[in-house]
Design a protein around this motif. Structure first.
Motif, PDB file in Angstrom:
ATOM      1  N   GLN A   1       0.873  -1.195   0.264  1.00 55.11           N
ATOM      2  CA  GLN A   1       0.368   0.045   0.062  1.00 55.11           C
ATOM      3  C   GLN A   1       0.796   0.947   0.030  1.00 55.11           C
ATOM      4  N   THR A   2       2.187   1.142   0.586  1.00 52.96           N
ATOM      5  CA  THR A   2       2.503   2.710   0.885  1.00 52.96           C
ATOM      6  C   THR A   2       3.083   2.921  -0.533  1.00 52.96           C
ATOM      7  N   GLU A   3       3.710   1.235  -1.601  1.00 53.88           N
ATOM      8  CA  GLU A   3       4.327   1.399  -2.503  1.00 53.88           C
ATOM      9  C   GLU A   3       3.890   2.005  -3.462  1.00 53.88           C
ATOM     10  N   SER A   4       2.599   1.888  -3.476  1.00 54.19           N
ATOM     11  CA  SER A   4       1.211   2.061  -4.133  1.00 54.19           C
ATOM     12  C   SER A   4       1.481   3.676  -4.096  1.00 54.19           C
ATOM     13  N   GLU A   5       0.991   4.091  -2.797  1.00 56.25           N
ATOM     14  CA  GLU A   5       0.886   5.195  -2.664  1.00 56.25           C
ATOM     15  C   GLU A   5       2.651   6.187  -3.274  1.00 56.25           C
ATOM     16  N   LEU A   6       3.150   5.229  -3.413  1.00 59.26           N
ATOM     17  CA  LEU A   6       4.575   6.890  -3.482  1.00 59.26           C
ATOM     18  C   LEU A   6       5.101   6.200  -4.846  1.00 59.26           C
ATOM     19  N   ILE A   7       4.591   5.475  -5.711  1.00 57.88           N
ATOM     20  CA  ILE A   7       4.632   5.427  -6.740  1.00 57.88           C
ATOM     21  C   ILE A   7       3.978   6.595  -8.078  1.00 57.88           C
ATOM     22  N   ALA A   8       2.541   6.906  -7.313  1.00 55.78           N
ATOM     23  CA  ALA A   8       1.787   7.931  -7.716  1.00 55.78           C
ATOM     24  C   ALA A   8       2.757   9.026  -7.226  1.00 55.78           C
ATOM     25  N   GLN A   9       2.982   9.158  -6.110  1.00 53.30           N
ATOM     26  CA  GLN A   9       3.317  10.152  -5.856  1.00 53.30           C
ATOM     27  C   GLN A   9       4.471  10.549  -7.028  1.00 53.30           C
ATOM     28  N   ALA A  10       5.328   9.815  -7.399  1.00 51.64           N
ATOM     29  CA  ALA A  10       6.513   9.860  -7.862  1.00 51.64           C
ATOM     30  C   ALA A  10       6.034  10.054  -9.416  1.00 51.64           C
ATOM     31  N   ALA A  11       4.455   9.424 -10.344  1.00 51.78           N
ATOM     32  CA  ALA A  11       4.678   9.834 -11.581  1.00 51.78           C
ATOM     33  C   ALA A  11       4.008  11.398 -11.778  1.00 51.78           C
ATOM     34  N   PHE A  12       3.381  12.055 -10.013  1.00 57.52           N
ATOM     35  CA  PHE A  12       2.850  12.709 -10.463  1.00 57.52           C
ATOM     36  C   PHE A  12       3.861  13.940 -10.396  1.00 57.52           C
ATOM     37  N   VAL A  13       4.980  13.936  -9.151  1.00 57.16           N
ATOM     38  CA  VAL A  13       6.601  14.415  -9.157  1.00 57.16           C
ATOM     39  C   VAL A  13       7.223  14.255 -11.038  1.00 57.16           C
ATOM     40  N   ALA A  14       7.139  13.688 -11.424  1.00 61.11           N
ATOM     41  CA  ALA A  14       7.840  13.633 -12.539  1.00 61.11           C
ATOM     42  C   ALA A  14       7.090  13.937 -13.748  1.00 61.11           C
ATOM     43  N   ALA A  15       5.936  14.177 -13.506  1.00 62.47           N
ATOM     44  CA  ALA A  15       5.350  14.938 -14.686  1.00 62.47           C
ATOM     45  C   ALA A  15       5.051  16.499 -14.158  1.00 62.47           C
ATOM     46  N   SER A  16       5.274  16.356 -13.094  1.00 66.62           N
ATOM     47  CA  SER A  16       5.711  18.007 -12.752  1.00 66.62           C
ATOM     48  C   SER A  16       6.810  18.215 -13.124  1.00 66.62           C
ATOM     49  N   TYR A  17       7.840  17.538 -13.314  1.00 69.98           N
ATOM     50  CA  TYR A  17       9.413  18.129 -13.749  1.00 69.98           C
ATOM     51  C   TYR A  17       9.239  18.383 -15.359  1.00 69.98           C
ATOM     52  N   ARG A  18       8.273  17.549 -15.953  1.00 69.01           N
ATOM     53  CA  ARG A  18       8.567  17.556 -17.249  1.00 69.01           C
ATOM     54  C   ARG A  18       7.842  18.813 -18.014  1.00 69.01           C
ATOM     55  N   ALA A  19       7.490  19.079 -17.903  1.00 70.88           N
ATOM     56  CA  ALA A  19       6.181  20.130 -17.821  1.00 70.88           C
ATOM     57  C   ALA A  19       6.811  21.101 -16.787  1.00 70.88           C
ATOM     58  N   THR A  20       7.326  21.966 -16.307  1.00 71.13           N
ATOM     59  CA  THR A  20       7.866  22.340 -16.169  1.00 71.13           C
ATOM     60  C   THR A  20       9.383  22.641 -16.687  1.00 71.13           C
ATOM     61  N   ALA A  21       9.742  21.779 -16.736  1.00 67.32           N
ATOM     62  CA  ALA A  21      10.683  21.356 -18.314  1.00 67.32           C
ATOM     63  C   ALA A  21      11.036  22.231 -19.076  1.00 67.32           C
ATOM     64  N   GLU A  22       9.463  22.094 -20.100  1.00 65.98           N
ATOM     65  CA  GLU A  22       8.620  22.091 -21.361  1.00 65.98           C
ATOM     66  C   GLU A  22       8.266  23.759 -21.138  1.00 65.98           C
ATOM     67  N   ARG A  23       8.304  24.119 -19.317  1.00 65.78           N
ATOM     68  CA  ARG A  23       7.327  25.493 -20.103  1.00 65.78           C
ATOM     69  C   ARG A  23       8.888  26.873 -20.021  1.00 65.78           C
ATOM     70  N   LEU A  24       9.735  26.058 -18.978  1.00 62.39           N
ATOM     71  CA  LEU A  24      10.952  27.084 -18.963  1.00 62.39           C
ATOM     72  C   LEU A  24      11.590  27.448 -20.072  1.00 62.39           C
ATOM     73  N   THR A  25      11.885  25.770 -20.998  1.00 60.45           N
ATOM     74  CA  THR A  25      12.456  26.144 -22.444  1.00 60.45           C
ATOM     75  C   THR A  25      11.579  27.144 -23.281  1.00 60.45           C
TER      76      THR A  25
END
Length: 548
Positions: free
Chosen positions: A41-65
């Motif tokens: 259950q903890t792993e599943s929650e962390l996977i979801a958070q990691a996917a959201f952070v990775a998506a945020s990182y990509r979106a921020t990178a695309e916006r800044l560049t």
């Protein structure tokens, strides 16, 4: 309870032991499975958070560049050439696919627990300016999210340098490298990683540490940040899973109900064992006590024995008790008959001796001879009685061997001997023969005694007939017919002729033991004798088992 529904004693004991064994094992297995469920259950929650952070990182990178971003550092950076090229897609996760679900995989029973994670270390390179700019935007977001998720998060650029983190300022790891973490190295290679690591020893031990292995663990999840086949960075998330005490407190009411259910199950098994084992055994013991006190008919088959073994035991004990009671009654009756049979000649002998002692001198020779004849007759009667009693005793305890004989030869010999004694005997008309499971002398004695009775008690001019047939039933035997045309046996006496000491010819010296001895001999060999109906005279049917 019908016989085919009775459980065997070993089945009940096996069932009871299996249930008793299953209770603690089931509890241990349930706890271990529940710990694994908490970890996943903890792993599943962390996977979801990691996917959201990775998506945020990509979106921020695309916006800044973007050319119109207005950021002097990141503007006009080409993301197509940024980061590392992903050489091969991770197994089961093709980055070109639209949907890339990631399922939790950690298992407490199978996965190895890695040592405590090493602290970050200074990196060989500084953080990439674009990555550092993205981290400045993500850092406050991550710290705000940690207040709810309780997960530690670190974002690294494609060289493994931390650009965003949820750690406190006193433990700030920004600008340090996490390439010494296996999870981060594998994530920078494009692989999604989940692992279990031990907590640091300087942290306080969690509650219920003797039960919960998971409370001393931390779940690590690393997720690569991918864009168009290139690795831009990675996200590392860490969290301690919920321990069993927390889970148990949350499930207090179901656990109490489960405990009560287990207690009820134990009580039901105890009651079941008492009804099927303890109570029938107590009833058998009580019957044995009553029989020991001399109560007749106290031991009977149990109405509700519970198990097959106790039912068989109850029936066997009841049969044994009946046999012992019949034997005891037989001994009492036998002793009374013997006492009566000995009393009459002994009384006559005692009276004759007293008369000869007191008046022998005054008696004539004829009177003394008469009294001496009385003594001689009574002494012979006692001798005959003792001899018959010994024969009856031997017949009652006789052990049958492997003897056999030809029936036709024995019948011919008996008929010839009786004809020599003056009895007219008609031998069997058939000329064939069978082999019976009895010694020739024993069968000769049985048939000779029956023909002697016909000769002595049948009256003048009596004749006898011998015949035989085979009964091929469940226990094949030869049925020998011994019939005479004499006076016969009255209906009143027919029911008692096989009783020991019963005779209507006591004055002629008959002991009444002949037919009793015959029946005992036949019973010992597995045969029998009966008085058959006859229009005239007496007819006996003797059953002798055939030799197998």
């Amino acid at each position: 309870m019908k016989k085919w529904f009775r459980l065997r004693l070993r089945s009940i004991l096996l069932l009871t032991n299996l249930v008793i064994l299953a209770l603690p094992l089931g509890g241990i297995i349930w706890l271990r499975l529940y710990e694994s469920a908490l970890i996943r259950q903890t792993e599943s929650e962390l996977i979801a958070q990691a996917a959201f952070v990775a998506a945020s990182y990509r979106a921020t990178a695309e916006r800044l560049t973007a050319p119109d971003s207005g950021d002097p550092i990141a503007a006009n950076r080409a993301l197509e050439d940024y980061g590392y090229v992903l050489v091969a897609a991770p197994k089961g996760r093709d980055p070109n696919e639209h949907w890339r679900p990631r399922a939790p995989v950690l298992d407490l029973a199978e996965d190895r627990v890695l040592p405590t994670a090493p602290p970050p270390e200074p990196g060989a390179d500084n953080a990439d300016p674009l990555a550092w700019r993205i981290g400045q935007e993500l850092n406050p977001i991550l710290q705000q999210a940690q207040r709810t998720t309780l997960a530690g998060i670190a974002v690294v650029d494609y060289r493994g340098v931390v650009v965003a983190s949820t750690r406190d300022r006193d433990e700030d790891d920004l600008g340090l490298s996490l390439t010494n973490h296996e999870e981060v190295r594998r994530a920078l290679g494009g692989e999604a990683v989940s692992s279990l690591r031990a907590r640091r020893n300087d942290q306080p031990a969690p509650p219920l540490d003797s039960i919960s292995r998971g409370a001393r663990l931390r779940v690590y999840v690393a997720e690569p940040i991918l864009r168009e086949g290139r690795v831009l960075g990675a996200v590392l998330l860490v969290r301690t899973p919920a321990n069993l005490r927390q889970a148990i407190e949350g499930k207090r009411q179901p656990l109490i109900l489960a405990g009560l259910a287990l207690l009820g199950l134990v009580l039901a098994l105890t009651l079941f064992s008492a009804l099927t084992i303890s109570r029938p055994v107590r009833q058998l013991v009580e019957q044995a006590h009553r029989a020991a006190r001399g109560e007749t008919g106290a031991v009977t088959p149990l109405a509700h024995p519970g198990t097959q073994e106790i039912a068989e035991l109850s029936e066997t004990v009841a049969a044994m008790a009946r046999t012992l009671e019949q034997r005891a009654q037989y001994i009492r009756d036998f002793a009374a008959h013997v006492s009566h049979e000995f009393k009459t000649p002994l009384t006559a002998i005692q009276g004759s001796v007293e008369l000869l002692r007191e008046h022998g001198a005054d008696m004539s020779a004829a009177e003394r001879t008469r009294f001496l004849d009385i003594l001689n007759q009574d002494a012979q009667r006692l001798e005959n009685l003792v001899r018959k009693l010994l024969e009856l005793a031997r017949a009652d305890v006789m052990r049958v061997g492997d003897e056999s004989c030809e029936l036709a030869a024995v019948l011919a010999g008996v008929a010839q001997r009786q004809q020599a004694l003056g009895l007219r005997v008609q031998p069997p008309a058939r000329e064939d023969s069978v082999t019976v499971a009895m010694a020739a002398e024993t069968l000769d004695s049985i048939l000779g005694n029956l023909l002697d009775n016909a000769r002595h008690h049948g009256g003048a001019g009596v004749s006898a007939r011998l015949d035989w047939a085979v009964d091929g039933g469940a226990a094949p035997c030869a049925v020998i017919t011994v019939a005479d045309d004499g006076q016969g046996i009255s209906a009143a006496n027919a029911e008692r002729i096989f009783e020991p000491f019963f005779t209507t010819r006591r004055q002629s010296g008959n002991t009444g033991l002949g037919l009793a001895i015959i029946r005992s001999l036949l019973t010992a060999h597995g045969g029998g004798i009966e008085l058959a109906p006859a229009e005239r005279g007496a007819c006996f049917r003797v059953r002798v088992p055939l030799k197998g």
